[in-house]
Write a protein that holds these residues in place. Structure first.
Motif, mmCIF file in Angstrom:
data_model
loop_
_atom_site.group_PDB
_atom_site.id
_atom_site.type_symbol
_atom_site.label_atom_id
_atom_site.label_comp_id
_atom_site.label_asym_id
_atom_site.label_seq_id
_atom_site.Cartn_x
_atom_site.Cartn_y
_atom_site.Cartn_z
ATOM 1 N N THR A 118 0.837 -1.203 0.000
ATOM 2 C CA THR A 118 0.000 0.000 0.000
ATOM 3 C C THR A 118 0.872 1.253 0.000
ATOM 4 O O THR A 118 1.754 1.400 0.853
ATOM 5 N N PRO A 119 0.641 2.190 -0.932
ATOM 6 C CA PRO A 119 1.420 3.441 -0.934
ATOM 7 C C PRO A 119 1.105 4.288 0.297
ATOM 8 O O PRO A 119 -0.020 4.288 0.801
ATOM 9 N N LEU A 120 2.118 5.011 0.771
ATOM 10 C CA LEU A 120 1.961 5.911 1.909
ATOM 11 C C LEU A 120 2.037 7.357 1.447
ATOM 12 O O LEU A 120 2.748 7.677 0.496
ATOM 13 N N SER A 121 1.317 8.225 2.131
ATOM 14 C CA SER A 121 1.445 9.655 1.870
ATOM 15 C C SER A 121 2.800 10.128 2.348
ATOM 16 O O SER A 121 3.337 9.631 3.351
ATOM 17 N N ALA A 122 3.383 11.099 1.638
ATOM 18 C CA ALA A 122 4.698 11.633 1.992
ATOM 19 C C ALA A 122 4.557 13.066 2.480
ATOM 20 O O ALA A 122 3.617 13.775 2.097
ATOM 21 N N VAL A 123 5.490 13.488 3.321
ATOM 22 C CA VAL A 123 5.501 14.863 3.809
ATOM 23 C C VAL A 123 5.985 15.766 2.676
ATOM 24 O O VAL A 123 7.034 15.495 2.083
ATOM 25 N N PRO A 124 5.256 16.839 2.348
ATOM 26 C CA PRO A 124 5.662 17.694 1.225
ATOM 27 C C PRO A 124 6.959 18.446 1.497
ATOM 28 O O PRO A 124 7.294 18.749 2.637
ATOM 29 N N GLY A 125 7.682 18.726 0.422
ATOM 30 C CA GLY A 125 8.904 19.521 0.553
ATOM 31 C C GLY A 125 10.004 18.755 1.243
ATOM 32 O O GLY A 125 10.103 17.531 1.171
ATOM 33 N N SER A 126 10.839 19.494 1.955
ATOM 34 C CA SER A 126 12.012 18.897 2.605
ATOM 35 C C SER A 126 11.921 19.014 4.116
ATOM 36 O O SER A 126 12.928 19.160 4.809
ATOM 37 N N LEU A 127 10.687 18.939 4.657
ATOM 38 C CA LEU A 127 10.512 19.079 6.098
ATOM 39 C C LEU A 127 11.106 17.902 6.859
ATOM 40 O O LEU A 127 11.567 18.044 7.988
ATOM 41 N N THR A 128 11.079 16.737 6.248
ATOM 42 C CA THR A 128 11.578 15.544 6.932
ATOM 43 C C THR A 128 12.544 14.803 6.020
ATOM 44 O O THR A 128 12.665 15.096 4.838
ATOM 45 N N ARG A 129 13.239 13.800 6.591
ATOM 46 C CA ARG A 129 14.165 12.960 5.842
ATOM 47 C C ARG A 129 13.660 11.535 5.949
ATOM 48 O O ARG A 129 13.972 10.807 6.885
ATOM 49 N N PRO A 130 12.799 11.108 4.995
ATOM 50 C CA PRO A 130 12.182 9.786 5.122
ATOM 51 C C PRO A 130 13.192 8.660 4.995
ATOM 52 O O PRO A 130 14.162 8.745 4.242
ATOM 53 N N THR A 131 12.958 7.604 5.758
ATOM 54 C CA THR A 131 13.764 6.395 5.629
ATOM 55 C C THR A 131 13.449 5.746 4.284
ATOM 56 O O THR A 131 12.280 5.556 3.942
ATOM 57 N N THR A 132 14.453 5.427 3.501
ATOM 58 C CA THR A 132 14.216 4.835 2.185
ATOM 59 C C THR A 132 13.642 3.425 2.346
ATOM 60 O O THR A 132 13.841 2.754 3.363
ATOM 61 N N ASP A 133 12.910 2.978 1.324
ATOM 62 C CA ASP A 133 12.360 1.625 1.367
ATOM 63 C C ASP A 133 13.463 0.587 1.490
ATOM 64 O O ASP A 133 13.288 -0.453 2.129
ATOM 65 N N ARG A 134 14.616 0.846 0.883
ATOM 66 C CA ARG A 134 15.750 -0.085 0.962
ATOM 67 C C ARG A 134 16.200 -0.265 2.400
ATOM 68 O O ARG A 134 16.390 -1.393 2.880
ATOM 69 N N VAL A 135 16.384 0.853 3.109
ATOM 70 C CA VAL A 135 16.817 0.784 4.503
ATOM 71 C C VAL A 135 15.709 0.192 5.367
ATOM 72 O O VAL A 135 15.962 -0.628 6.263
ATOM 73 N N LYS A 136 14.464 0.596 5.087
ATOM 74 C CA LYS A 136 13.339 0.091 5.887
ATOM 75 C C LYS A 136 13.210 -1.422 5.756
ATOM 76 O O LYS A 136 12.983 -2.119 6.748
ATOM 77 N N GLU A 137 13.372 -1.932 4.541
ATOM 78 C CA GLU A 137 13.266 -3.380 4.343
ATOM 79 C C GLU A 137 14.370 -4.107 5.092
ATOM 80 O O GLU A 137 14.128 -5.143 5.731
ATOM 81 N N ALA A 138 15.594 -3.580 5.051
ATOM 82 C CA ALA A 138 16.701 -4.206 5.777
ATOM 83 C C ALA A 138 16.468 -4.137 7.290
ATOM 84 O O ALA A 138 16.715 -5.105 8.018
ATOM 85 N N LEU A 139 15.985 -2.998 7.760
ATOM 86 C CA LEU A 139 15.713 -2.827 9.187
ATOM 87 C C LEU A 139 14.681 -3.831 9.671
ATOM 88 O O LEU A 139 14.874 -4.509 10.698
ATOM 89 N N PHE A 140 13.589 -3.962 8.934
ATOM 90 C CA PHE A 140 12.527 -4.854 9.410
ATOM 91 C C PHE A 140 12.896 -6.324 9.247
ATOM 92 O O PHE A 140 12.400 -7.174 10.004
#
Length: 209
Positions: A12-34
Motif C-alpha cells: 500500500t502506498p503511503l502519503s509523503a511529507v511535502p517539501g524537505s521538512l523531513t528525511r524519510p527512511t528509504t524503502d531499501r533501509v526500511k526493508e533491511a531494518l525490518f
C-alpha cells in the motif's frame, strides 16, 4: 513513493511529507531494518513508539506486520497531518485503531508519560542537526519507559558519532547503509546474556541490501 512493504497492508502506498521538512527512511533501509527486527522477533504483539515520526512510515510498517499498538509522535503540523492520513489508512485495513498520532515535541511527550506507559520497540529518526546532547537527553527519558526486552533503533547520518547512551541502555548492534547508520540498543541488565544470534543476523545481512 514510499509504501508499506509487508504484512496486512503490504504494497500500500503511503502519503509523503511535502517539501524537505523531513528525511524519510528509504524503502531499501526500511526493508533491511525490518528483516533484522523480524529476526529479533520483537514486532508481533509489540507496543511501538515512533519518535520524530515524519510520515509515520516506520510505525505504520510495524502495525502492518502485527504490532499491537503504535504511537506516532511528530511536532510539525504538516508532517503530523500526513502521519494521521497514514494511520487512518492502516487502521482502515486492520479494522481497528492500531495507530495513534500525537502532535507533540518528543521531550514533552516523554515527560507526560506515566510509569505505566512502556514500549517494546522504539524508533528514533531525529533531524540530523539535532545535537548529540539533546538526543542523549531524549534517550535518558525514554529508558524509564521500556519493557525489559525492548529494542531501541536510532537512525542517524553515517557521519554522525555513536549516540551517547545513558547507563540504562546498552548498544548491541549497528549497521551502515550508504549515508544512513542504524544503532540498536536494549535496556541494560547487569550480567545479562547478550541478545541471541546477533552474529548470525550480521552474517545473513551480508547478502541483503
Amino acid at each position: 513513493m514510499s509504501r508499506i512493504i509487508a504484512g496486512a497492508a503490504g504494497g500500500t502506498p503511503l502519503s509523503a511529507v511535502p517539501g524537505s521538512l523531513t528525511r524519510p527512511t528509504t524503502d531499501r533501509v526500511k526493508e533491511a531494518l525490518f528483516s533484522r527486527l523480524d529476526a529479533f522477533d520483537v514486532i508481533a504483539g509489540a507496543r511501538v513508539l515512533d519518535l520524530y515520526a515524519g510520515s509515520g512510515s516506520l510505525g505504520v510498517e510495524s502495525g502492518s506486520r502485527g504490532a499491537q499498538a503504535v504511537e506516532l509522535v511528530e511536532s510539525d503540523a504538516k508532517a503530523s497531518a500526513v502521519c494521521q492520513r497514514n494511520a487512518d489508512l492502516l487502521n482502515g485495513v486492520l479494522g481497528r485503531k492500531a495507530v495513534t498520532v500525537h502532535r507533540s515535541k518528543v521531550e514533552p511527550f516523554l515527560d507526560r508519560a506515566t510509569p505505566g506507559d512502556t514500549w517494546d520497540l522504539v524508533f528514533l529518526d531525529p533531524p540530523y542537526p539535532l545535537e548529540e546532547t539533546a538526543l542523549s537527553a531524549v534517550l535518558s527519558k525514554l529508558a524509564a519507559h521500556l519493557a525489559p526486552s525492548a529494542v531501541v533503533v536510532v537512525e542517524r547520518s553515517s557521519r554522525s558519532p555513536e549516540p551517547e547512551w545513558p547507563e540504562a541502555l546498552t548498544r548491541f548492534a549497528e549497521k551502515k547503509y550508504g549515508e544512513t547508520r542504524l544503532w540498536f540498543a536494549e535496556p541494560y541488565v547487569p550480567d545479562a546474556i547478550d541478545r541471541d544470534d546477533i552474529s548470525a543476523v550480521e552474517e545473513a545481512e551480508t547478502a541483503g541490501p
